[in-house]
Write a protein that holds these residues in place. Structure first.
Motif, PDB file in Angstrom:
ATOM      1  N   THR A  75      -3.017 -17.469  20.757  1.00 26.28           N
ATOM      2  CA  THR A  75      -1.784 -16.985  20.142  1.00 26.28           C
ATOM      3  C   THR A  75      -1.390 -17.874  18.979  1.00 26.28           C
ATOM      4  O   THR A  75      -1.316 -19.096  19.107  1.00 26.28           O
ATOM      5  CB  THR A  75      -0.633 -16.944  21.168  1.00 26.28           C
ATOM      6  N   LEU A  76      -1.159 -17.233  17.842  1.00 27.81           N
ATOM      7  CA  LEU A  76      -0.669 -17.909  16.640  1.00 27.81           C
ATOM      8  C   LEU A  76       0.751 -17.439  16.384  1.00 27.81           C
ATOM      9  O   LEU A  76       1.094 -16.292  16.672  1.00 27.81           O
ATOM     10  CB  LEU A  76      -1.548 -17.573  15.435  1.00 27.81           C
ATOM     11  N   THR A  77       1.579 -18.305  15.841  1.00 24.56           N
ATOM     12  CA  THR A  77       2.954 -17.931  15.523  1.00 24.56           C
ATOM     13  C   THR A  77       3.116 -17.867  14.008  1.00 24.56           C
ATOM     14  O   THR A  77       2.751 -18.811  13.300  1.00 24.56           O
ATOM     15  CB  THR A  77       3.956 -18.953  16.104  1.00 24.56           C
ATOM     16  N   GLY A  78       3.643 -16.760  13.525  1.00 22.98           N
ATOM     17  CA  GLY A  78       3.828 -16.624  12.091  1.00 22.98           C
ATOM     18  C   GLY A  78       4.127 -15.191  11.704  1.00 22.98           C
ATOM     19  O   GLY A  78       4.265 -14.313  12.557  1.00 22.98           O
ATOM     20  N   ARG A  79       4.207 -14.955  10.393  1.00 17.05           N
ATOM     21  CA  ARG A  79       4.513 -13.625   9.873  1.00 17.05           C
ATOM     22  C   ARG A  79       3.326 -12.977   9.175  1.00 17.05           C
ATOM     23  O   ARG A  79       3.421 -11.827   8.750  1.00 17.05           O
ATOM     24  CB  ARG A  79       5.701 -13.711   8.898  1.00 17.05           C
ATOM     25  N   ARG A  80       2.214 -13.707   9.052  1.00 13.65           N
ATOM     26  CA  ARG A  80       1.005 -13.128   8.478  1.00 13.65           C
ATOM     27  C   ARG A  80      -0.195 -13.988   8.841  1.00 13.65           C
ATOM     28  O   ARG A  80      -0.052 -15.178   9.169  1.00 13.65           O
ATOM     29  CB  ARG A  80       1.111 -13.008   6.956  1.00 13.65           C
ATOM     30  N   LEU A  81      -1.364 -13.377   8.799  1.00 13.61           N
ATOM     31  CA  LEU A  81      -2.613 -14.092   9.019  1.00 13.61           C
ATOM     32  C   LEU A  81      -3.216 -14.444   7.662  1.00 13.61           C
ATOM     33  O   LEU A  81      -3.233 -13.623   6.750  1.00 13.61           O
ATOM     34  CB  LEU A  81      -3.593 -13.224   9.811  1.00 13.61           C
ATOM     35  N   ARG A  82      -3.712 -15.657   7.561  1.00 16.02           N
ATOM     36  CA  ARG A  82      -4.337 -16.103   6.323  1.00 16.02           C
ATOM     37  C   ARG A  82      -5.350 -17.190   6.650  1.00 16.02           C
ATOM     38  O   ARG A  82      -5.415 -17.677   7.783  1.00 16.02           O
ATOM     39  CB  ARG A  82      -3.285 -16.631   5.347  1.00 16.02           C
ATOM     40  N   ARG A  83      -6.109 -17.536   5.665  1.00 17.55           N
ATOM     41  CA  ARG A  83      -7.142 -18.555   5.871  1.00 17.55           C
ATOM     42  C   ARG A  83      -6.502 -19.875   6.303  1.00 17.55           C
ATOM     43  O   ARG A  83      -5.474 -20.299   5.784  1.00 17.55           O
ATOM     44  CB  ARG A  83      -7.927 -18.761   4.575  1.00 17.55           C
ATOM     45  N   GLY A  84      -7.111 -20.512   7.289  1.00 17.78           N
ATOM     46  CA  GLY A  84      -6.605 -21.773   7.804  1.00 17.78           C
ATOM     47  C   GLY A  84      -5.845 -21.633   9.101  1.00 17.78           C
ATOM     48  O   GLY A  84      -5.575 -22.629   9.771  1.00 17.78           O
ATOM     49  N   ASP A  85      -5.517 -20.396   9.502  1.00 18.00           N
ATOM     50  CA  ASP A  85      -4.760 -20.190  10.742  1.00 18.00           C
ATOM     51  C   ASP A  85      -5.648 -20.309  11.977  1.00 18.00           C
ATOM     52  O   ASP A  85      -5.211 -20.785  13.019  1.00 18.00           O
ATOM     53  CB  ASP A  85      -4.081 -18.813  10.745  1.00 18.00           C
ATOM     54  N   SER A  86      -6.884 -19.841  11.850  1.00 18.74           N
ATOM     55  CA  SER A  86      -7.776 -19.797  13.009  1.00 18.74           C
ATOM     56  C   SER A  86      -9.221 -20.031  12.573  1.00 18.74           C
ATOM     57  O   SER A  86      -9.732 -19.299  11.708  1.00 18.74           O
ATOM     58  CB  SER A  86      -7.670 -18.430  13.702  1.00 18.74           C
ATOM     59  N   PRO A  87      -9.910 -21.028  13.133  1.00 21.31           N
ATOM     60  CA  PRO A  87     -11.327 -21.241  12.796  1.00 21.31           C
ATOM     61  C   PRO A  87     -12.179 -20.003  13.064  1.00 21.31           C
ATOM     62  O   PRO A  87     -13.113 -19.715  12.306  1.00 21.31           O
ATOM     63  CB  PRO A  87     -11.725 -22.412  13.708  1.00 21.31           C
ATOM     64  N   LEU A  88     -11.856 -19.274  14.133  1.00 21.74           N
ATOM     65  CA  LEU A  88     -12.616 -18.065  14.456  1.00 21.74           C
ATOM     66  C   LEU A  88     -12.472 -17.021  13.350  1.00 21.74           C
ATOM     67  O   LEU A  88     -13.468 -16.469  12.864  1.00 21.74           O
ATOM     68  CB  LEU A  88     -12.137 -17.485  15.785  1.00 21.74           C
ATOM     69  N   LEU A  89     -11.243 -16.751  12.928  1.00 16.65           N
ATOM     70  CA  LEU A  89     -11.023 -15.754  11.878  1.00 16.65           C
ATOM     71  C   LEU A  89     -11.576 -16.234  10.540  1.00 16.65           C
ATOM     72  O   LEU A  89     -12.090 -15.433   9.754  1.00 16.65           O
ATOM     73  CB  LEU A  89      -9.532 -15.430  11.764  1.00 16.65           C
ATOM     74  N   ASP A  90     -11.469 -17.531  10.283  1.00 13.61           N
ATOM     75  CA  ASP A  90     -12.031 -18.073   9.046  1.00 13.61           C
ATOM     76  C   ASP A  90     -13.544 -17.842   8.988  1.00 13.61           C
ATOM     77  O   ASP A  90     -14.099 -17.496   7.938  1.00 13.61           O
ATOM     78  CB  ASP A  90     -11.743 -19.572   8.929  1.00 13.61           C
ATOM     79  N   SER A  91     -14.217 -18.040  10.122  1.00 12.65           N
ATOM     80  CA  SER A  91     -15.668 -17.854  10.156  1.00 12.65           C
ATOM     81  C   SER A  91     -16.039 -16.396   9.928  1.00 12.65           C
ATOM     82  O   SER A  91     -17.038 -16.090   9.258  1.00 12.65           O
ATOM     83  CB  SER A  91     -16.237 -18.345  11.496  1.00 12.65           C
ATOM     84  N   LEU A  92     -15.232 -15.475  10.468  1.00 13.21           N
ATOM     85  CA  LEU A  92     -15.482 -14.053  10.249  1.00 13.21           C
ATOM     86  C   LEU A  92     -15.273 -13.690   8.782  1.00 13.21           C
ATOM     87  O   LEU A  92     -16.043 -12.917   8.201  1.00 13.21           O
ATOM     88  CB  LEU A  92     -14.555 -13.214  11.136  1.00 13.21           C
ATOM     89  N   HIS A  93     -14.228 -14.248   8.192  1.00 13.23           N
ATOM     90  CA  HIS A  93     -13.930 -13.986   6.787  1.00 13.23           C
ATOM     91  C   HIS A  93     -15.053 -14.516   5.890  1.00 13.23           C
ATOM     92  O   HIS A  93     -15.506 -13.826   4.956  1.00 13.23           O
ATOM     93  CB  HIS A  93     -12.599 -14.637   6.412  1.00 13.23           C
ATOM     94  N   ASP A  94     -15.526 -15.728   6.168  1.00 17.84           N
ATOM     95  CA  ASP A  94     -16.573 -16.326   5.344  1.00 17.84           C
ATOM     96  C   ASP A  94     -17.880 -15.542   5.464  1.00 17.84           C
ATOM     97  O   ASP A  94     -18.585 -15.325   4.469  1.00 17.84           O
ATOM     98  CB  ASP A  94     -16.798 -17.782   5.752  1.00 17.84           C
ATOM     99  N   ALA A  95     -18.196 -15.127   6.696  1.00 15.78           N
ATOM    100  CA  ALA A  95     -19.433 -14.371   6.905  1.00 15.78           C
ATOM    101  C   ALA A  95     -19.384 -13.042   6.159  1.00 15.78           C
ATOM    102  O   ALA A  95     -20.383 -12.600   5.583  1.00 15.78           O
ATOM    103  CB  ALA A  95     -19.658 -14.139   8.397  1.00 15.78           C
ATOM    104  N   ALA A  96     -18.210 -12.389   6.180  1.00 15.70           N
ATOM    105  CA  ALA A  96     -18.063 -11.119   5.474  1.00 15.70           C
ATOM    106  C   ALA A  96     -18.145 -11.329   3.966  1.00 15.70           C
ATOM    107  O   ALA A  96     -18.736 -10.513   3.246  1.00 15.70           O
ATOM    108  CB  ALA A  96     -16.737 -10.473   5.847  1.00 15.70           C
ATOM    109  N   SER A  97     -17.560 -12.414   3.465  1.00 12.86           N
ATOM    110  CA  SER A  97     -17.589 -12.697   2.031  1.00 12.86           C
ATOM    111  C   SER A  97     -19.003 -12.985   1.548  1.00 12.86           C
ATOM    112  O   SER A  97     -19.379 -12.633   0.433  1.00 12.86           O
ATOM    113  CB  SER A  97     -16.679 -13.890   1.711  1.00 12.86           C
ATOM    114  N   GLU A  98     -19.790 -13.604   2.424  1.00 14.09           N
ATOM    115  CA  GLU A  98     -21.173 -13.939   2.071  1.00 14.09           C
ATOM    116  C   GLU A  98     -22.138 -12.824   2.426  1.00 14.09           C
ATOM    117  O   GLU A  98     -23.342 -12.941   2.211  1.00 14.09           O
ATOM    118  CB  GLU A  98     -21.587 -15.217   2.805  1.00 14.09           C
ATOM    119  N   GLN A  99     -21.566 -11.730   3.008  1.00 17.48           N
ATOM    120  CA  GLN A  99     -22.377 -10.593   3.450  1.00 17.48           C
ATOM    121  C   GLN A  99     -23.514 -11.072   4.347  1.00 17.48           C
ATOM    122  O   GLN A  99     -24.695 -10.747   4.152  1.00 17.48           O
ATOM    123  CB  GLN A  99     -22.919  -9.809   2.258  1.00 17.48           C
ATOM    124  N   ASN A 100     -23.128 -11.881   5.323  1.00 15.87           N
ATOM    125  CA  ASN A 100     -24.087 -12.480   6.251  1.00 15.87           C
ATOM    126  C   ASN A 100     -24.616 -11.425   7.220  1.00 15.87           C
ATOM    127  O   ASN A 100     -23.870 -10.920   8.065  1.00 15.87           O
ATOM    128  CB  ASN A 100     -23.403 -13.610   7.029  1.00 15.87           C
TER     129      ASN A 100
END
Length: 262
Positions: A75-100
Protein backbone atom coordinates in the motif's frame (compact mmCIF):
# COMPACT_ATOMS: atom_id res chain seq x y z
CA UNK A 1 -22.38 10.70 32.24
CA UNK A 2 -21.85 11.71 28.60
CA UNK A 3 -21.53 9.09 25.89
CA UNK A 4 -19.06 9.30 23.00
CA UNK A 5 -19.12 7.42 19.71
CA UNK A 6 -15.72 6.04 18.75
CA UNK A 7 -14.26 5.51 15.30
CA UNK A 8 -16.25 2.33 14.73
CA UNK A 9 -19.57 3.70 15.97
CA UNK A 10 -19.13 1.93 19.29
CA UNK A 11 -20.59 3.77 22.31
CA UNK A 12 -18.06 4.32 25.09
CA UNK A 13 -18.10 6.32 28.31
CA UNK A 14 -16.08 9.54 28.19
CA UNK A 15 -13.85 8.41 31.07
CA UNK A 16 -13.18 4.96 29.58
CA UNK A 17 -10.42 4.39 27.10
CA UNK A 18 -11.16 2.00 24.26
CA UNK A 19 -9.40 -1.33 24.29
CA UNK A 20 -7.65 -1.96 20.97
CA UNK A 21 -6.79 -5.44 19.71
CA UNK A 22 -3.04 -5.69 19.19
CA UNK A 23 -3.43 -8.12 16.29
CA UNK A 24 -6.05 -6.52 14.01
CA UNK A 25 -5.65 -3.01 15.53
CA UNK A 26 -9.41 -2.53 15.78
CA UNK A 27 -11.50 -1.81 18.89
CA UNK A 28 -11.97 -4.98 20.91
CA UNK A 29 -15.76 -4.89 20.45
CA UNK A 30 -15.33 -5.18 16.67
CA UNK A 31 -12.20 -7.35 16.57
CA UNK A 32 -11.77 -9.26 13.31
CA UNK A 33 -9.14 -11.77 14.45
CA UNK A 34 -11.57 -14.69 14.24
CA UNK A 35 -12.13 -13.90 10.54
CA UNK A 36 -8.67 -12.78 9.41
CA UNK A 37 -6.45 -15.72 8.30
CA UNK A 38 -3.97 -16.72 11.00
CA UNK A 39 -1.22 -16.46 8.36
CA UNK A 40 -1.50 -13.98 5.46
CA UNK A 41 -2.66 -15.68 2.27
CA UNK A 42 0.03 -16.12 -0.37
CA UNK A 43 -0.80 -15.14 -3.95
CA UNK A 44 1.11 -15.28 -7.20
CA UNK A 45 -0.48 -11.95 -8.09
CA UNK A 46 1.32 -8.93 -6.66
CA UNK A 47 -1.06 -6.19 -5.54
CA UNK A 48 -0.19 -2.50 -5.32
CA UNK A 49 -2.76 -0.17 -3.74
CA UNK A 50 -2.61 3.60 -3.99
CA UNK A 51 -4.60 4.90 -1.03
CA UNK A 52 -5.83 8.47 -0.93
CA UNK A 53 -4.57 10.30 2.21
CA UNK A 54 -8.14 10.91 3.39
CA UNK A 55 -8.83 7.17 3.51
CA UNK A 56 -6.20 6.63 6.20
CA UNK A 57 -8.48 8.08 8.84
CA UNK A 58 -11.74 6.62 7.54
CA UNK A 59 -13.21 4.24 10.09
CA UNK A 60 -14.63 1.89 7.43
CA UNK A 61 -11.50 1.62 5.29
CA UNK A 62 -10.90 -1.97 4.17
CA UNK A 63 -7.28 -1.62 2.99
CA UNK A 64 -5.67 -2.02 6.47
CA UNK A 65 -7.61 -5.26 6.91
CA UNK A 66 -6.74 -6.43 3.40
CA UNK A 67 -3.03 -5.93 4.14
CA UNK A 68 -3.35 -8.27 7.10
CA UNK A 69 -5.05 -10.90 4.93
CA UNK A 70 -2.66 -10.94 1.96
CA UNK A 71 1.09 -11.43 1.89
CA UNK A 72 1.87 -9.89 -1.52
CA UNK A 73 0.01 -6.63 -0.97
CA UNK A 74 1.75 -3.26 -0.93
CA UNK A 75 0.00 0.00 0.00
CA UNK A 76 1.23 3.43 -1.04
CA UNK A 77 -0.27 6.68 0.21
CA UNK A 78 -0.72 9.54 -2.20
CA UNK A 79 -2.81 11.14 -4.93
CA UNK A 80 -0.99 9.72 -7.96
CA UNK A 81 1.47 7.04 -9.00
CA UNK A 82 4.78 8.15 -10.44
CA UNK A 83 8.33 6.97 -10.81
CA UNK A 84 10.06 6.43 -7.48
CA UNK A 85 6.95 5.30 -5.58
CA UNK A 86 7.49 1.57 -6.01
CA UNK A 87 10.53 -0.44 -7.21
CA UNK A 88 8.14 -3.00 -8.70
CA UNK A 89 6.24 -0.42 -10.77
CA UNK A 90 9.48 1.31 -11.73
CA UNK A 91 10.83 -1.97 -13.11
CA UNK A 92 7.65 -2.51 -15.14
CA UNK A 93 7.85 1.03 -16.50
CA UNK A 94 11.53 0.66 -17.46
CA UNK A 95 10.95 -2.69 -19.14
CA UNK A 96 8.06 -1.24 -21.17
CA UNK A 97 10.13 1.81 -22.14
CA UNK A 98 12.95 -0.43 -23.32
CA UNK A 99 10.46 -2.76 -25.03
CA UNK A 100 12.01 -5.64 -23.12
CA UNK A 101 10.70 -8.89 -24.68
CA UNK A 102 11.75 -10.86 -21.59
CA UNK A 103 9.39 -9.01 -19.28
CA UNK A 104 7.30 -11.79 -17.73
CA UNK A 105 4.97 -9.75 -15.50
CA UNK A 106 1.66 -8.48 -16.85
CA UNK A 107 0.23 -5.41 -15.11
CA UNK A 108 -3.30 -4.03 -14.96
CA UNK A 109 -4.95 -1.19 -13.08
CA UNK A 110 -8.52 -1.61 -11.91
CA UNK A 111 -11.02 1.13 -12.73
CA UNK A 112 -14.28 1.28 -14.73
CA UNK A 113 -13.77 2.44 -18.28
CA UNK A 114 -15.16 5.48 -20.09
CA UNK A 115 -15.44 6.46 -23.75
CA UNK A 116 -12.06 8.21 -23.57
CA UNK A 117 -10.35 5.54 -21.46
CA UNK A 118 -12.02 2.19 -22.22
CA UNK A 119 -11.35 -0.79 -19.98
CA UNK A 120 -11.11 -4.51 -20.63
CA UNK A 121 -13.14 -6.94 -18.54
CA UNK A 122 -10.64 -8.74 -16.32
CA UNK A 123 -11.60 -12.22 -17.53
CA UNK A 124 -10.89 -11.16 -21.11
CA UNK A 125 -7.60 -9.61 -20.07
CA UNK A 126 -6.40 -12.79 -18.42
CA UNK A 127 -7.56 -14.91 -21.35
CA UNK A 128 -5.39 -12.84 -23.69
CA UNK A 129 -2.25 -14.47 -22.28
CA UNK A 130 -0.91 -17.95 -22.79
CA UNK A 131 -1.07 -20.74 -20.23
CA UNK A 132 2.57 -20.12 -19.30
CA UNK A 133 1.73 -16.61 -18.07
CA UNK A 134 -1.34 -17.33 -15.99
CA UNK A 135 0.35 -16.64 -12.64
CA UNK A 136 2.47 -13.59 -13.49
CA UNK A 137 0.22 -10.63 -12.78
CA UNK A 138 0.49 -7.27 -11.05
CA UNK A 139 -2.80 -5.67 -10.01
CA UNK A 140 -2.90 -1.92 -9.29
CA UNK A 141 -5.87 -0.62 -7.30
CA UNK A 142 -6.90 2.92 -6.37
CA UNK A 143 -8.48 3.32 -2.93
CA UNK A 144 -10.63 6.36 -2.18
CA UNK A 145 -14.06 7.80 -2.76
CA UNK A 146 -15.15 7.50 -6.37
CA UNK A 147 -14.43 11.18 -6.91
CA UNK A 148 -10.94 10.84 -5.43
CA UNK A 149 -10.25 7.57 -7.25
CA UNK A 150 -11.17 9.15 -10.59
CA UNK A 151 -8.76 12.00 -9.90
CA UNK A 152 -6.03 9.58 -8.82
CA UNK A 153 -6.39 7.48 -11.97
CA UNK A 154 -6.30 10.56 -14.20
CA UNK A 155 -3.18 11.89 -12.47
CA UNK A 156 -1.48 8.47 -12.64
CA UNK A 157 -2.21 7.72 -16.30
CA UNK A 158 0.97 9.30 -17.71
CA UNK A 159 2.94 6.74 -15.66
CA UNK A 160 0.80 3.59 -15.44
CA UNK A 161 -0.48 3.66 -19.03
CA UNK A 162 3.07 2.92 -20.20
CA UNK A 163 2.99 -0.61 -18.78
CA UNK A 164 -0.48 -1.46 -17.43
CA UNK A 165 -3.84 -2.21 -19.05
CA UNK A 166 -7.03 -0.70 -17.65
CA UNK A 167 -9.36 -3.49 -16.52
CA UNK A 168 -12.70 -3.63 -14.79
CA UNK A 169 -15.14 -5.96 -13.14
CA UNK A 170 -18.72 -6.12 -14.37
CA UNK A 171 -20.61 -2.92 -13.59
CA UNK A 172 -23.80 -1.16 -14.70
CA UNK A 173 -24.05 2.64 -14.52
CA UNK A 174 -27.82 2.39 -15.15
CA UNK A 175 -28.44 0.74 -11.79
CA UNK A 176 -28.06 2.34 -8.37
CA UNK A 177 -25.26 0.94 -6.26
CA UNK A 178 -25.82 -1.10 -3.13
CA UNK A 179 -26.05 0.23 0.41
CA UNK A 180 -25.61 -1.21 3.87
CA UNK A 181 -29.39 -1.72 3.88
CA UNK A 182 -29.42 -3.90 0.76
CA UNK A 183 -26.17 -5.93 0.88
CA UNK A 184 -24.14 -7.79 3.47
CA UNK A 185 -20.95 -6.74 1.65
CA UNK A 186 -21.55 -2.99 1.38
CA UNK A 187 -20.09 -0.61 3.96
CA UNK A 188 -20.89 2.65 2.16
CA UNK A 189 -23.34 3.81 -0.51
CA UNK A 190 -22.01 2.92 -3.95
CA UNK A 191 -22.68 5.15 -7.00
CA UNK A 192 -23.84 2.42 -9.41
CA UNK A 193 -24.33 -1.30 -9.78
CA UNK A 194 -21.18 -3.41 -9.54
CA UNK A 195 -19.22 -0.90 -7.45
CA UNK A 196 -17.73 -2.31 -4.28
CA UNK A 197 -15.16 -1.75 -1.55
CA UNK A 198 -11.47 -2.04 -2.37
CA UNK A 199 -11.20 -5.28 -0.44
CA UNK A 200 -14.12 -6.90 -2.24
CA UNK A 201 -12.82 -5.70 -5.63
CA UNK A 202 -9.42 -7.29 -4.95
CA UNK A 203 -11.15 -10.50 -3.83
CA UNK A 204 -13.17 -10.64 -7.07
CA UNK A 205 -10.03 -10.03 -9.14
CA UNK A 206 -8.04 -12.71 -7.34
CA UNK A 207 -10.84 -15.16 -8.05
CA UNK A 208 -10.03 -14.68 -11.74
CA UNK A 209 -6.25 -14.35 -11.56
CA UNK A 210 -5.26 -16.97 -8.99
CA UNK A 211 -5.22 -20.77 -9.50
CA UNK A 212 -6.99 -21.16 -6.12
CA UNK A 213 -8.92 -17.92 -6.57
CA UNK A 214 -12.27 -19.25 -5.36
CA UNK A 215 -10.86 -20.13 -1.96
CA UNK A 216 -9.03 -16.79 -1.62
CA UNK A 217 -12.13 -14.86 -2.61
CA UNK A 218 -14.27 -16.80 -0.14
CA UNK A 219 -11.93 -16.11 2.78
CA UNK A 220 -11.66 -12.40 2.00
CA UNK A 221 -15.42 -12.02 1.52
CA UNK A 222 -16.03 -13.64 4.90
CA UNK A 223 -13.93 -10.93 6.56
CA UNK A 224 -15.95 -8.23 4.78
CA UNK A 225 -19.22 -9.81 5.90
CA UNK A 226 -18.00 -9.72 9.48
CA UNK A 227 -17.09 -6.04 9.15
CA UNK A 228 -20.52 -5.21 7.71
CA UNK A 229 -22.26 -7.20 10.43
CA UNK A 230 -20.41 -5.27 13.14
CA UNK A 231 -21.24 -1.98 11.45
CA UNK A 232 -24.91 -2.92 11.06
CA UNK A 233 -25.18 -3.77 14.76
CA UNK A 234 -24.61 -0.09 15.61
CA UNK A 235 -27.17 1.25 13.13
CA UNK A 236 -30.62 2.28 14.20
CA UNK A 237 -33.51 0.72 12.23
CA UNK A 238 -34.69 3.08 9.55
CA UNK A 239 -37.03 3.15 6.61
CA UNK A 240 -35.58 4.21 3.31
CA UNK A 241 -37.27 7.26 1.86
CA UNK A 242 -39.01 6.60 -1.47
CA UNK A 243 -37.74 8.46 -4.47
CA UNK A 244 -40.02 11.26 -5.68
CA UNK A 245 -40.58 11.78 -9.36
CA UNK A 246 -39.67 15.23 -10.56
CA UNK A 247 -42.39 16.89 -12.58
CA UNK A 248 -42.07 19.74 -15.00
CA UNK A 249 -42.21 23.35 -13.86
CA UNK A 250 -45.64 23.69 -15.50
CA UNK A 251 -46.93 20.76 -13.42
CA UNK A 252 -45.51 22.34 -10.26
CA UNK A 253 -47.27 25.64 -11.06
CA UNK A 254 -50.59 23.80 -11.57
CA UNK A 255 -50.23 21.95 -8.29
CA UNK A 256 -49.30 25.11 -6.43
CA UNK A 257 -52.16 26.96 -8.07
CA UNK A 258 -54.69 24.32 -7.05
CA UNK A 259 -53.30 24.22 -3.53
CA UNK A 260 -53.54 27.98 -3.24
CA UNK A 261 -57.08 28.06 -4.55
CA UNK A 262 -58.35 25.42 -2.19
Amino acid sequence: MSILIDGDDQPTHSNTRRRICNACERPAAVCLCDSIPAEPLSTNTQIVILQHPHEQRHRLATVPVLNKCLRNCQTLTGRRLRRGDSPLLDSLHDAASEQNPNQSLHAAFLFPGTDSTPSMEINQWKSSFGDADVDKFVLIVFDGTWKHAKEMVSASLPFVSKFATQVSLTYDIRVDGGTKFSSDLTLRKEPFGGCMSTMEAVARCLRVLEPNGLDIESRLVQVIRTMVRFQASFLKPTNRRPKLLKGSKDDEKKINSRSFCT
